[in-house]
Design a protein around this motif. Structure first.
Motif, PDB file in Angstrom:
ATOM      1  N   ILE A 181      -6.290   3.418  10.549  1.00 17.89           N
ATOM      2  CA  ILE A 181      -5.192   2.605  10.043  1.00 17.89           C
ATOM      3  C   ILE A 181      -5.449   1.108  10.170  1.00 17.89           C
ATOM      4  O   ILE A 181      -5.071   0.327   9.288  1.00 17.89           O
ATOM      5  CB  ILE A 181      -3.852   2.997  10.721  1.00 17.89           C
ATOM      6  CG1 ILE A 181      -2.669   2.295  10.048  1.00 17.89           C
ATOM      7  CG2 ILE A 181      -3.881   2.696  12.208  1.00 17.89           C
ATOM      8  CD1 ILE A 181      -2.432   2.715   8.627  1.00 17.89           C
ATOM      9  N   VAL A 182      -6.104   0.655  11.222  1.00 21.53           N
ATOM     10  CA  VAL A 182      -6.327  -0.785  11.388  1.00 21.53           C
ATOM     11  C   VAL A 182      -7.273  -1.324  10.324  1.00 21.53           C
ATOM     12  O   VAL A 182      -7.072  -2.420   9.786  1.00 21.53           O
ATOM     13  CB  VAL A 182      -6.853  -1.103  12.806  1.00 21.53           C
ATOM     14  CG1 VAL A 182      -7.274  -2.568  12.907  1.00 21.53           C
ATOM     15  CG2 VAL A 182      -5.782  -0.802  13.844  1.00 21.53           C
ATOM     16  N   ASP A 183      -8.301  -0.556   9.993  1.00 24.67           N
ATOM     17  CA  ASP A 183      -9.282  -1.010   9.001  1.00 24.67           C
ATOM     18  C   ASP A 183      -8.946  -0.571   7.581  1.00 24.67           C
ATOM     19  O   ASP A 183      -9.614  -0.988   6.630  1.00 24.67           O
ATOM     20  CB  ASP A 183     -10.674  -0.477   9.351  1.00 24.67           C
ATOM     21  CG  ASP A 183     -11.261  -1.142  10.590  1.00 24.67           C
ATOM     22  OD1 ASP A 183     -10.938  -2.329  10.833  1.00 24.67           O
ATOM     23  OD2 ASP A 183     -12.023  -0.482  11.309  1.00 24.67           O
ATOM     24  N   ALA A 184      -7.925   0.255   7.413  1.00 23.36           N
ATOM     25  CA  ALA A 184      -7.621   0.837   6.101  1.00 23.36           C
ATOM     26  C   ALA A 184      -7.321  -0.219   5.051  1.00 23.36           C
ATOM     27  O   ALA A 184      -7.716  -0.082   3.886  1.00 23.36           O
ATOM     28  CB  ALA A 184      -6.453   1.812   6.217  1.00 23.36           C
ATOM     29  N   HIS A 185      -6.609  -1.270   5.439  1.00 28.04           N
ATOM     30  CA  HIS A 185      -6.286  -2.333   4.479  1.00 28.04           C
ATOM     31  C   HIS A 185      -7.546  -2.869   3.817  1.00 28.04           C
ATOM     32  O   HIS A 185      -7.619  -2.999   2.591  1.00 28.04           O
ATOM     33  CB  HIS A 185      -5.537  -3.468   5.195  1.00 28.04           C
ATOM     34  CG  HIS A 185      -5.449  -4.738   4.393  1.00 28.04           C
ATOM     35  ND1 HIS A 185      -4.624  -4.864   3.315  1.00 28.04           N
ATOM     36  CD2 HIS A 185      -6.108  -5.913   4.514  1.00 28.04           C
ATOM     37  CE1 HIS A 185      -4.761  -6.081   2.804  1.00 28.04           C
ATOM     38  NE2 HIS A 185      -5.653  -6.730   3.509  1.00 28.04           N
ATOM     39  N   MET A 203      -0.031  -2.507   6.848  1.00 27.32           N
ATOM     40  CA  MET A 203      -0.681  -2.307   5.563  1.00 27.32           C
ATOM     41  C   MET A 203      -0.135  -3.314   4.559  1.00 27.32           C
ATOM     42  O   MET A 203       1.020  -3.224   4.144  1.00 27.32           O
ATOM     43  CB  MET A 203      -0.429  -0.878   5.057  1.00 27.32           C
ATOM     44  CG  MET A 203      -1.036  -0.578   3.718  1.00 27.32           C
ATOM     45  SD  MET A 203      -2.820  -0.810   3.648  1.00 27.32           S
ATOM     46  CE  MET A 203      -3.343   0.373   4.903  1.00 27.32           C
ATOM     47  N   ALA A 204      -0.943  -4.275   4.195  1.00 22.53           N
ATOM     48  CA  ALA A 204      -0.553  -5.275   3.203  1.00 22.53           C
ATOM     49  C   ALA A 204      -0.936  -4.754   1.822  1.00 22.53           C
ATOM     50  O   ALA A 204      -2.116  -4.626   1.507  1.00 22.53           O
ATOM     51  CB  ALA A 204      -1.252  -6.602   3.484  1.00 22.53           C
ATOM     52  N   VAL A 205       0.044  -4.452   0.998  1.00 24.87           N
ATOM     53  CA  VAL A 205      -0.218  -3.854  -0.310  1.00 24.87           C
ATOM     54  C   VAL A 205      -0.267  -4.946  -1.379  1.00 24.87           C
ATOM     55  O   VAL A 205       0.766  -5.479  -1.786  1.00 24.87           O
ATOM     56  CB  VAL A 205       0.854  -2.801  -0.660  1.00 24.87           C
ATOM     57  CG1 VAL A 205       0.578  -2.205  -2.043  1.00 24.87           C
ATOM     58  CG2 VAL A 205       0.877  -1.703   0.395  1.00 24.87           C
ATOM     59  N   ASP A 206      -1.487  -5.278  -1.804  1.00 27.01           N
ATOM     60  CA  ASP A 206      -1.663  -6.196  -2.919  1.00 27.01           C
ATOM     61  C   ASP A 206      -1.883  -5.381  -4.188  1.00 27.01           C
ATOM     62  O   ASP A 206      -1.707  -4.165  -4.199  1.00 27.01           O
ATOM     63  CB  ASP A 206      -2.828  -7.154  -2.651  1.00 27.01           C
ATOM     64  CG  ASP A 206      -4.172  -6.436  -2.636  1.00 27.01           C
ATOM     65  OD1 ASP A 206      -4.215  -5.186  -2.660  1.00 27.01           O
ATOM     66  OD2 ASP A 206      -5.204  -7.141  -2.607  1.00 27.01           O
ATOM     67  N   THR A 207      -2.270  -6.036  -5.279  1.00 27.04           N
ATOM     68  CA  THR A 207      -2.445  -5.317  -6.539  1.00 27.04           C
ATOM     69  C   THR A 207      -3.562  -4.276  -6.447  1.00 27.04           C
ATOM     70  O   THR A 207      -3.459  -3.194  -7.038  1.00 27.04           O
ATOM     71  CB  THR A 207      -2.765  -6.292  -7.680  1.00 27.04           C
ATOM     72  OG1 THR A 207      -3.915  -7.088  -7.338  1.00 27.04           O
ATOM     73  CG2 THR A 207      -1.584  -7.224  -7.934  1.00 27.04           C
ATOM     74  N   GLU A 224       2.116   6.165   6.770  1.00 30.48           N
ATOM     75  CA  GLU A 224       2.449   7.522   7.197  1.00 30.48           C
ATOM     76  C   GLU A 224       1.251   8.469   7.080  1.00 30.48           C
ATOM     77  O   GLU A 224       1.040   9.316   7.947  1.00 30.48           O
ATOM     78  CB  GLU A 224       3.587   8.055   6.335  1.00 30.48           C
ATOM     79  CG  GLU A 224       3.977   9.499   6.612  1.00 30.48           C
ATOM     80  CD  GLU A 224       5.020  10.022   5.641  1.00 30.48           C
ATOM     81  OE1 GLU A 224       5.150  11.253   5.519  1.00 30.48           O
ATOM     82  OE2 GLU A 224       5.700   9.199   5.001  1.00 30.48           O
ATOM     83  N   ARG A 225       0.426   8.301   6.045  1.00 27.49           N
ATOM     84  CA  ARG A 225      -0.614   9.295   5.740  1.00 27.49           C
ATOM     85  C   ARG A 225      -1.983   8.972   6.318  1.00 27.49           C
ATOM     86  O   ARG A 225      -2.790   9.879   6.537  1.00 27.49           O
ATOM     87  CB  ARG A 225      -0.754   9.461   4.220  1.00 27.49           C
ATOM     88  CG  ARG A 225       0.514   9.899   3.508  1.00 27.49           C
ATOM     89  CD  ARG A 225       0.202  10.441   2.132  1.00 27.49           C
ATOM     90  NE  ARG A 225      -0.330  11.802   2.202  1.00 27.49           N
ATOM     91  CZ  ARG A 225      -1.025  12.375   1.224  1.00 27.49           C
ATOM     92  NH1 ARG A 225      -1.309  11.694   0.123  1.00 27.49           N
ATOM     93  NH2 ARG A 225      -1.464  13.619   1.352  1.00 27.49           N
ATOM     94  N   ILE A 226      -2.284   7.712   6.565  1.00 25.51           N
ATOM     95  CA  ILE A 226      -3.618   7.340   7.017  1.00 25.51           C
ATOM     96  C   ILE A 226      -3.802   7.741   8.485  1.00 25.51           C
ATOM     97  O   ILE A 226      -2.946   7.459   9.324  1.00 25.51           O
ATOM     98  CB  ILE A 226      -3.848   5.824   6.844  1.00 25.51           C
ATOM     99  CG1 ILE A 226      -3.852   5.473   5.349  1.00 25.51           C
ATOM    100  CG2 ILE A 226      -5.174   5.388   7.472  1.00 25.51           C
ATOM    101  CD1 ILE A 226      -3.843   3.994   5.073  1.00 25.51           C
ATOM    102  N   PRO A 227      -4.927   8.372   8.817  1.00 27.01           N
ATOM    103  CA  PRO A 227      -5.177   8.762  10.221  1.00 27.01           C
ATOM    104  C   PRO A 227      -5.155   7.554  11.149  1.00 27.01           C
ATOM    105  O   PRO A 227      -5.568   6.445  10.764  1.00 27.01           O
ATOM    106  CB  PRO A 227      -6.580   9.387  10.154  1.00 27.01           C
ATOM    107  CG  PRO A 227      -6.726   9.843   8.742  1.00 27.01           C
ATOM    108  CD  PRO A 227      -5.988   8.836   7.913  1.00 27.01           C
ATOM    109  N   ASP A 228      -4.668   7.760  12.364  1.00 26.03           N
ATOM    110  CA  ASP A 228      -4.513   6.663  13.317  1.00 26.03           C
ATOM    111  C   ASP A 228      -5.809   5.894  13.567  1.00 26.03           C
ATOM    112  O   ASP A 228      -5.795   4.673  13.738  1.00 26.03           O
ATOM    113  CB  ASP A 228      -3.982   7.198  14.655  1.00 26.03           C
ATOM    114  CG  ASP A 228      -2.538   7.670  14.566  1.00 26.03           C
ATOM    115  OD1 ASP A 228      -1.858   7.323  13.580  1.00 26.03           O
ATOM    116  OD2 ASP A 228      -2.103   8.391  15.482  1.00 26.03           O
ATOM    117  N   ASP A 229      -6.932   6.590  13.581  1.00 30.46           N
ATOM    118  CA  ASP A 229      -8.190   5.916  13.884  1.00 30.46           C
ATOM    119  C   ASP A 229      -8.743   5.116  12.706  1.00 30.46           C
ATOM    120  O   ASP A 229      -9.730   4.405  12.858  1.00 30.46           O
ATOM    121  CB  ASP A 229      -9.245   6.919  14.388  1.00 30.46           C
ATOM    122  CG  ASP A 229      -9.393   8.131  13.494  1.00 30.46           C
ATOM    123  OD1 ASP A 229      -8.425   8.486  12.800  1.00 30.46           O
ATOM    124  OD2 ASP A 229     -10.481   8.733  13.488  1.00 30.46           O
TER     125      ASP A 229
END
Length: 231
Positions: free
Chosen positions: A189-193, A152-156, A182-187
């Motif tokens: 997490i890859v696209d969450a960013h 997870m790359a956290v930008d502004t 920690e909180r994002i569901p595994d399925d």
């Protein structure tokens, strides 16, 4: 509502944490409205992605794409960019903020890729972060986008969305990053960013969030969201 009030409320972190039960619906709704959770940087290889992400620090994706659309047809390998030299590279990236420092870092990175990694972009954090101009956020973007790793790359944008919605609250990017992972569901997490960055860029904007058009309005814990319903 006055402009001053909007600035104050929009930038205020939420007072409550998003309940666990709302996290999956939150991402389900983002997935239903964001067709392509992908970077808006133009690239055609892992190397092109790496260079684009280095150039994107404190710059817009639009400005980076303008530069790389001219650069990559001429030089899109470590050897070719190294052959341009620092001054030659600057001619292509001068529209990007901090282009002098970025040109120096890109040249160093190209040299290290050739000498240490057989001109191949590393697929692990330690080696990526050994490259000039590559910090944790850049490494996370490359690991996630190029190699499909659950980083997870956290930008502004993501820092704002995490705090404002209550999905992941924290005073610095590392705290927010760890809570998101920690909180994002595994399925998801890859696209969450990309879901979060695109949501922050176009809907959950900094000063005037478009709460009236927000697909996750019900799940969002932003205490002043009702004040922005007309935007």
């Amino acid at each position: 509502m006055s402009k001053t009030v909007k600035h104050k409320t929009a930038d205020t972190p939420p007072s409550r944490r998003m309940p666990n039960r709302d996290i999956r619906p939150f991402f389900e709704k983002l997935a239903a409205t964001i067709d392509e959770p992908v970077t808006e940087l133009n690239y055609g290889s892992n190397f092109e992605l790496l260079i684009a992400v280095i150039l994107s620090a404190q710059a817009t994706d639009i400005s980076v794409n303008i530069a790389t659309d001219q650069l990559y047809p001429v030089a899109n390998t470590p050897e070719a960019i190294l052959a341009l030299g620092e001054e030659g590279l600057k001619a292509y990236i001068k529209n990007i903020g901090l282009f002098n420092a970025k040109a120096k870092n890109v040249i160093k990175t190209c040299r290290d890729l050739i000498e240490k990694f057989d001109s191949t972009v590393p697929d692990n954090r330690k080696d990526l972060e050994s490259l000039a101009g590559v910090g944790r956020k850049t490494a996370n973007v490359v690991l996630n986008t190029a190699f499909g790793q659950p980083t997870m790359a956290v930008d502004t944008h993501i820092f704002r969305v995490g705090n404002r919605t209550g999905l992941a609250t924290g005073k610095n990017v590392l705290i927010v990053e760890n809570k998101l992972v920690e909180r994002i569901p595994d399925d998801y997490i890859v696209d969450a960013h990309h879901y979060l960055i695109l949501h922050g860029r176009y809907t959950c904007q900094a000063r005037t969030p478009k709460c009236g058009a927000c697909p996750v309005y019900d799940e969002c814990m932003f205490k002043d969201k009702a004040a922005f319903l007309e935007l």
